[in-house]
Design an enzyme around this catalytic site. Structure first.
Site, mmCIF file in Angstrom:
data_model
loop_
_atom_site.group_PDB
_atom_site.id
_atom_site.type_symbol
_atom_site.label_atom_id
_atom_site.label_comp_id
_atom_site.label_asym_id
_atom_site.label_seq_id
_atom_site.Cartn_x
_atom_site.Cartn_y
_atom_site.Cartn_z
ATOM 1 N N GLU A 77 0.813 -1.223 0.000
ATOM 2 C CA GLU A 77 0.000 0.000 0.000
ATOM 3 C C GLU A 77 0.854 1.285 0.000
ATOM 4 O O GLU A 77 0.417 2.321 0.513
ATOM 5 C CB GLU A 77 -0.957 -0.014 1.190
ATOM 6 N N HIS A 166 -11.880 -0.273 5.913
ATOM 7 C CA HIS A 166 -10.461 -0.593 5.849
ATOM 8 C C HIS A 166 -9.651 0.037 6.993
ATOM 9 O O HIS A 166 -9.060 -0.659 7.793
ATOM 10 C CB HIS A 166 -9.947 -0.124 4.472
HETATM 11 ZN ZN LIG Z 1 -4.367 -1.009 4.811
#
Ligand SMILES: [Zn+2]
Length: 237
Positions: A77, A166
């Site tokens: 990410e 998330h």
């Molecule tokens: Zn994450």
């Protein structure tokens, strides 16, 4: 110690603090903009934050490319960090976390607004980025710069944004600022969640959020919270 070594040392400490305060667990990360090159940022290889040492810190281009690929695994990410540094020149540190106490605000329509005084730093309201709006059904992770830039379009000039289903992305003008804002989000979330069992919540007013902090000048640049947080995490400030 030069600027770069100081930032790397503080970034390792920031990792340890976030883990120690329950903001991150095995996942989550914190980065810092490179002090000598604003087009680069510093971030650990894909280690759990509670284990990060200065030697784990790597250098990345804003698009997430490692400056020196030494074969160590890297966080998928990374675009969360690069896209924020790209759009917000004043941001010097970014935290991405899935803090369990903050998650309820990322899966409901209940807004995250400051209700306690030390959460003034999170700003008027923390927007919620909905990945599904533009990208449909995904694994929920931010793995491309297109997704990162879309997140930034919702973050705008705010200190943080929630990521639906998330976690959140938090900005800071320093590593300490990003760490403390991440902690304030958790403290505020816990207070609101506890208060919901009692009754209506009294949020801070816009004036209270913006009021100048009394005695700020008397701090003389000393970051009391950073010293405390470092010691709690077993680090020397
Ligand atoms: Zn994450």
């Amino acid at each position: 110690m030069d600027d770069l070594q100081t930032v790397i040392r503080n970034l390792a400490a920031g990792n340890r603090i976030l883990a120690n305060e329950g903001i991150v667990d095995a996942m989550g990360h914190i980065s810092a903009r490179h002090p000598h090159n604003p087009r680069r940022y510093l971030l650990s290889w894909a280690r759990s934050p509670g284990l990060v040492e200065p030697e784990d810190i790597m250098e990345f281009e804003l698009d997430g490319t490692p400056v020196k690929d030494d074969g160590r695994p890297i966080y998928i990410e990374r675009p969360i960090h690069g896209s924020i540094y790209e759009a917000r020149p004043e941001v010097m540190s970014v935290v991405h976390n899935h803090c369990h106490d903050v998650l309820p605000f990322a899966i409901t329509r209940t807004p995250m607004r400051p209700a306690v005084h030390n959460a003034r730093r999170i700003g008027d309201e923390v927007p919620v980025w909905e990945i599904r709006d533009k990208f449909g059904d995904t694994d929920m992770l931010v793995t491309t710069m297109e997704q990162g830039r879309d997140l930034v379009s919702v973050l705008k000039d705010n200190k943080a944004t929630l990521m639906r289903g998330h976690g959140c992305a938090v900005t800071g003008t320093t590593i300490s600022d990003a760490v403390q804002t991440s902690i304030s989000l958790k403290v505020n979330a816990c207070a609101i969640l506890a208060a919901m069992t009692l009754g209506e919540i009294c949020y801070l007013t816009p004036g209270e959020i913006r009021a100048k902090q009394a005695g700020a000048a008397s701090l003389k640049g000393f970051d009391r919270a950073w010293e405390y947080l470092c010691r709690r995490a077993g680090m020397t400030p």
